[in-house]
Design a protein around this motif. Structure first.
Motif, short mmCIF file in Angstrom:
data_model
loop_
_atom_site.label_atom_id
_atom_site.label_comp_id
_atom_site.label_asym_id
_atom_site.label_seq_id
_atom_site.Cartn_x
_atom_site.Cartn_y
_atom_site.Cartn_z
N LYS A 14 -4.91 -2.56 -2.06
CA LYS A 14 -4.88 -1.09 -2.17
C LYS A 14 -6.09 -0.54 -2.92
O LYS A 14 -6.20 0.67 -3.13
CB LYS A 14 -3.60 -0.64 -2.88
CG LYS A 14 -2.32 -0.90 -2.08
CD LYS A 14 -1.08 -0.39 -2.83
CE LYS A 14 0.20 -0.69 -2.08
NZ LYS A 14 1.41 -0.38 -2.89
N LYS A 53 1.94 3.35 2.84
CA LYS A 53 0.65 4.00 2.60
C LYS A 53 0.73 5.44 3.02
O LYS A 53 0.43 5.76 4.12
CB LYS A 53 -0.45 3.25 3.32
CG LYS A 53 -0.62 1.88 2.65
CD LYS A 53 -1.80 1.14 3.13
CE LYS A 53 -1.94 -0.11 2.24
NZ LYS A 53 -2.76 -1.14 2.83
N TYR A 54 1.11 6.37 2.13
CA TYR A 54 1.68 6.04 0.82
C TYR A 54 3.05 6.70 0.67
O TYR A 54 3.67 6.58 -0.36
CB TYR A 54 0.70 6.43 -0.30
CG TYR A 54 -0.37 5.34 -0.41
CD1 TYR A 54 -0.18 4.24 -1.24
CD2 TYR A 54 -1.51 5.36 0.38
CE1 TYR A 54 -1.11 3.21 -1.31
CE2 TYR A 54 -2.44 4.31 0.33
CZ TYR A 54 -2.22 3.25 -0.52
OH TYR A 54 -3.13 2.21 -0.57
#
Ligand code: NAP
Ligand code: ZN
Length: 352
Positions: A213, A339-340
């Motif tokens: 991430k 995400k997200y």
């Protein structure tokens, strides 16, 4: 009373499935909303699985969902702020006593008699309130919010919980330019926190357990990213933060973050893991640090946050799903694989 389509869970171990629920006919102060999008908050999952039973037991069947945007279809005779056709939103609260000191201060989120959007006593129909995984909802206009017209609707839905829950404590603890601010956990709440902290001008550091991430965190507005499982990386930030917002949904070592605060620094917990966290006294006393919590936000501040998002064009990064994929989305949430924010396109409920 009328029937509307919804998705519910019948027990802590049942999958979510299609059902019909009753809604009240709008009374004079009510707004009826056709729900267009509803975000999936980790709190939905905690509640469906009855993980918060020590605080609030789940009553089944449960219809979760408190990140609601839609269009007004009908209003009661005394409603002044909304008319049919308007965009409208509903967050985690649908009622409160309106008379306590907290309500009078616009802090309905701390009212001892607050009524949550789901799994709270329903004073109109009996039983419990049902949330946004549904075709429509009827809410007192005091708890209905305006959505700025420039915002993408699916991306705006998560502002109603993930947005206000991160905006409010950052405002309370004075996150501004020049402050060093940490966000722990890059999920639904965490990624909104990064966007707000960046918009407030802070130096933003993301702590994540998911090395993949990293690039997203920088794109979302972080200045630095720390993989929290790497003790050396953590140590580099010891004693340096003014404020850290902890959004983690599972048990983790809070002392590792307390030790990163400078003198008088604060960590606010918004993540609500099922199991208690252990706090070492020395993590606090050596630098007069404080540990606090925060619960969503009041109605006036929620509107302020929505208007701020309209002005700065801030929405959530979303993966829009049909409601038939909600069980899969819950599994992915548990793997930190979102995400997200998952947002349900409620048009998909019409085919049930
Ligand atoms: P989410 O999207 O699932 O995000 C949680 C993030 O926490 C994950 O993406 C992951 O980030 C990190 N994480 C998960 N398990 C972890 C573990 N075992 N150790 C360390 N990090 C872990 O959840 P959310 O919807 O943002 O909600 C987060 C929490 O806030 C939930 O407990 C929810 O109930 C609570 N909540 C509280 C309020 C309030 O008013 N206080 C309001 C809404 C939600 P990385 O992959 O980056 O590590
Ligand atoms: Zn939520």
């Amino acid at each position: 009373m009328y029937n509307t389509k919804a998705y519910s869970a019948a027990s802590a171990t049942s999958p979510m499935s299609s059902t019909q629920i009753a809604r009240r006919d709008p009374t004079e102060h009510d707004v009826q909303i056709e729900i267009l999008f509803c975000g999936i908050c980790h709190s939905d999952l905690h509640s469906v699985r009855n993980e918060w039973s020590s605080i609030i037991s789940t009553v089944y069947p449960i219809v979760p969902g408190h990140e609601i945007v839609g269009r007004v279809t009908e209003v009661g005779s005394a409603v002044t702020k909304y008319k049919p056709g308007d965009l409208a939103a509903v967050g985690c609260l649908v009622d409160s006593d309106g008379t306590c000191l907290n309500c009078k201060a616009g802090l309905e989120n701390f009212c001892p008699n607050q009524i949550l959007t789901f799994n709270s006593p329903d004073k109109h129909l009996g039983g419990v309130t049902y949330g946004g995984y549904s075709d429509s909802i009827v809410v007192d206009e005091r708890f209905v919010l305006r959505v700025p017209s420039n915002l993408d609707l699916a991306g705006a839905a998560p502002l109603l919980c993930a947005g206000i829950t991160t905006y409010s404590p950052m405002r309370h603890w004075g996150v501004t330019e020049g402050k060093k601010v940490g966000l722990v956990g890059l999920g639904g709440l965490g990624h909104m926190g990064v966007k707000f902290a960046h918009a407030f001008g802070a130096h933003v550091v993301v702590f994540t357990t998911s090395p993949d991430k990293k690039e997203d965190a920088l794109r979302l507005g972080a200045d630095e990213v720390v993989v929290s499982r790497n003790a050396d990386e953590m140590q580099k930030h010891a004693g340096s933060f003014d404020f850290i917002l902890d959004t983690v949904s599972a048990k983790h070592d809070i002392n590792a973050y307390l030790n990163l605060l400078r003198l008088d620094g604060n960590i606010t917990l918004v993540g609500a893991p099922e199991k208690p966290l252990d706090v070492a006294a020395f993590s606090l006393i050596m630098a007069r640090r404080s540990l606090s919590g925060s619960n969503i936000g009041g109605i006036p501040e929620t509107q302020e946050m929505l208007d701020f998002c309209g002005k700065h064009n801030i929405t959530a990064d979303v993966e829009v799903i049909p409601i038939q994929k909600v069980n899969e989305a819950y599994d992915r949430l548990l793997k930190s694989d979102v995400k997200y924010r998952f947002v349900i396109d409620m048009a998909s409920l019409k085919s049930e």
